[in-house]
Write a protein that holds these residues in place. Structure first.
Motif, mmCIF file in Angstrom:
data_model
loop_
_atom_site.group_PDB
_atom_site.id
_atom_site.type_symbol
_atom_site.label_atom_id
_atom_site.label_comp_id
_atom_site.label_asym_id
_atom_site.label_seq_id
_atom_site.Cartn_x
_atom_site.Cartn_y
_atom_site.Cartn_z
ATOM 1 N N ARG A 46 47.911 48.432 38.361
ATOM 2 C CA ARG A 46 48.287 47.032 38.219
ATOM 3 C C ARG A 46 47.312 46.145 39.003
ATOM 4 N N PHE A 47 47.083 44.937 38.482
ATOM 5 C CA PHE A 47 46.215 43.988 39.166
ATOM 6 C C PHE A 47 46.550 42.582 38.688
ATOM 7 N N THR A 48 46.068 41.590 39.416
ATOM 8 C CA THR A 48 46.200 40.201 39.000
ATOM 9 C C THR A 48 44.813 39.583 38.911
ATOM 10 N N LYS A 49 44.596 38.724 37.919
ATOM 11 C CA LYS A 49 43.262 38.143 37.708
ATOM 12 C C LYS A 49 42.937 37.084 38.755
ATOM 13 N N LYS A 50 43.803 36.079 38.890
ATOM 14 C CA LYS A 50 43.617 35.015 39.885
ATOM 15 C C LYS A 50 42.232 34.392 39.809
ATOM 16 N N GLY A 51 41.849 33.956 38.614
ATOM 17 C CA GLY A 51 40.603 33.214 38.475
ATOM 18 C C GLY A 51 39.463 33.963 37.830
ATOM 19 N N VAL A 52 39.605 35.272 37.594
ATOM 20 C CA VAL A 52 38.527 36.037 36.958
ATOM 21 C C VAL A 52 38.927 36.422 35.530
ATOM 22 N N ASN A 53 37.933 36.887 34.759
ATOM 23 C CA ASN A 53 38.207 37.318 33.391
ATOM 24 C C ASN A 53 38.833 38.705 33.333
ATOM 25 N N GLY A 54 38.598 39.494 34.375
ATOM 26 C CA GLY A 54 39.116 40.857 34.417
ATOM 27 C C GLY A 54 38.575 41.574 35.636
ATOM 28 N N ILE A 55 38.706 42.896 35.646
ATOM 29 C CA ILE A 55 38.176 43.701 36.750
ATOM 30 C C ILE A 55 37.442 44.914 36.197
ATOM 31 N N ASN A 56 36.487 45.402 36.969
ATOM 32 C CA ASN A 56 35.877 46.702 36.710
ATOM 33 C C ASN A 56 36.538 47.701 37.648
ATOM 34 N N LEU A 57 37.107 48.762 37.055
ATOM 35 C CA LEU A 57 37.870 49.739 37.831
ATOM 36 C C LEU A 57 37.045 51.000 38.060
ATOM 37 N N TYR A 58 37.076 51.499 39.309
ATOM 38 C CA TYR A 58 36.318 52.687 39.696
ATOM 39 C C TYR A 58 37.254 53.721 40.314
ATOM 40 N N VAL A 59 36.857 55.002 40.215
ATOM 41 C CA VAL A 59 37.666 56.095 40.760
ATOM 42 C C VAL A 59 36.760 57.126 41.420
ATOM 43 N N ARG A 60 37.309 57.834 42.397
ATOM 44 C CA ARG A 60 36.630 58.981 42.998
ATOM 45 C C ARG A 60 37.703 59.892 43.586
ATOM 46 N N HIS A 61 37.336 61.151 43.822
ATOM 47 C CA HIS A 61 38.215 62.064 44.538
ATOM 48 C C HIS A 61 38.134 61.739 46.031
ATOM 49 N N PHE A 91 41.070 54.603 44.112
ATOM 50 C CA PHE A 91 40.645 53.584 43.150
ATOM 51 C C PHE A 91 40.219 52.326 43.905
ATOM 52 N N ARG A 92 39.256 51.627 43.329
ATOM 53 C CA ARG A 92 38.911 50.293 43.803
ATOM 54 C C ARG A 92 38.400 49.486 42.611
ATOM 55 N N ALA A 93 38.254 48.175 42.794
ATOM 56 C CA ALA A 93 37.862 47.329 41.677
ATOM 57 C C ALA A 93 37.054 46.138 42.171
ATOM 58 N N PHE A 94 36.272 45.560 41.237
ATOM 59 C CA PHE A 94 35.556 44.311 41.473
ATOM 60 C C PHE A 94 35.987 43.307 40.408
ATOM 61 N N GLY A 95 36.066 42.044 40.784
ATOM 62 C CA GLY A 95 36.347 41.006 39.808
ATOM 63 C C GLY A 95 35.164 40.817 38.875
ATOM 64 N N VAL A 96 35.448 40.357 37.652
ATOM 65 C CA VAL A 96 34.405 40.147 36.651
ATOM 66 C C VAL A 96 34.567 38.761 36.033
ATOM 67 N N ILE A 97 33.449 38.013 35.981
ATOM 68 C CA ILE A 97 33.397 36.732 35.278
ATOM 69 C C ILE A 97 32.175 36.756 34.367
ATOM 70 N N LYS A 98 32.414 36.558 33.074
ATOM 71 C CA LYS A 98 31.323 36.543 32.084
ATOM 72 C C LYS A 98 30.442 37.779 32.208
ATOM 73 N N ASP A 99 31.089 38.941 32.248
ATOM 74 C CA ASP A 99 30.427 40.250 32.273
ATOM 75 C C ASP A 99 29.686 40.553 33.573
ATOM 76 N N GLN A 100 29.864 39.737 34.597
ATOM 77 C CA GLN A 100 29.189 39.968 35.867
ATOM 78 C C GLN A 100 30.211 40.244 36.966
ATOM 79 N N GLU A 101 29.962 41.318 37.746
ATOM 80 C CA GLU A 101 30.826 41.582 38.893
ATOM 81 C C GLU A 101 30.600 40.530 39.968
ATOM 82 N N ILE A 102 31.703 40.067 40.568
ATOM 83 C CA ILE A 102 31.590 39.043 41.595
ATOM 84 C C ILE A 102 32.431 39.444 42.811
#
Length: 204
Positions: A131-146, A180-191
């Motif tokens: 689960r996540f909330t946008k709060k001003g971005v178009n979406g998020i890029n989600l990452y995973v690792r062991h 898991f961790r994530a970065f916000g995305v605006i217009k295909d760019q991580e911010i």
């Protein structure tokens, strides 16, 4: 001597333990077992069956609790919003009262350089629900690792929440610890900066 067989899947173990403890007394003579030894092994099986069933029961209760929480919050928040809106029309209502009650929203300026997503992970129906909330971005890029490793693997870009992720376990029935961790995305760019790491054990 042949290697002893135990099922790998937790779901199969209850049937296996039940079969073993019910049939073991039939071979007491052939296996040179005393009644005390039989009772001991039967007790092992019963303890393990109870432990597995307890997890299954608690998972069901947790799922029910989540569903109830969602229902209660949706229903009561809607009613409370109507009441609060009415309070704000009262003759002697003031901004100070609203601030003291916490019912006046604050204006926050969006800063893409400091934006930090908020991400959570929970077990849900045989998968990991993100689960996540946008709060001003178009979406998020989600990452995973062991957990314990250093390299992050990109899973996908998410634009709607929640998202259900179902990893493939290296060994079936053997739980793995994911982060898991994530970065916000605006217009295909991580911010902004990376979210806090959220972790979960999957496969139990």
């Amino acid at each position: 001597m042949n290697k002893s067989y135990f099922p790998q899947r937790i779901a199969d173990l209850v049937l296996w333990y039940t079969n073993y403890k019910s049939k073991l007394p039939n071979y007491a003579a052939e296996l040179n077992l005393t009644q005390a030894e039989i009772d001991s092994e039967v007790a092992y099986c019963e303890d393990m069956i109870n432990a597995i069933n307890l997890v299954t029961t608690q998972k069901g209760l947790l799922k029910s609790a989540f569903e109830n929480r969602t229902s209660v919050l949706n229903d009561n928040n809607s009613k409370l919003k109507e009441d609060i809106a009415r309070h704000k029309t009262a003759k002697f209502y003031t901004q100070a009262i609203g601030e003291d009650l916490g019912i006046v929203g604050s204006s926050v300026i969006f800063n893409p350089d400091t934006y930090k997503p908020v991400v959570s992970a929970a077990l849900f129906g045989g998968a990991i629900r993100i689960r996540f909330t946008k709060k001003g971005v178009n979406g998020i890029n989600l990452y995973v690792r062991h957990k314990g490793t250093s390299n992050w693997k990109a899973i996908t870009r998410l634009t709607t929440s929640p998202f259900e992720y179902q990893p493939t376990l290296a060994v079936e029935g053997q739980p793995e610890h994911f982060e898991f961790r994530a970065f916000g995305v605006i217009k295909d760019q991580e911010i902004g900066v990376a979210s806090d790491i959220t972790e979960i054990i999957f496969g139990e």
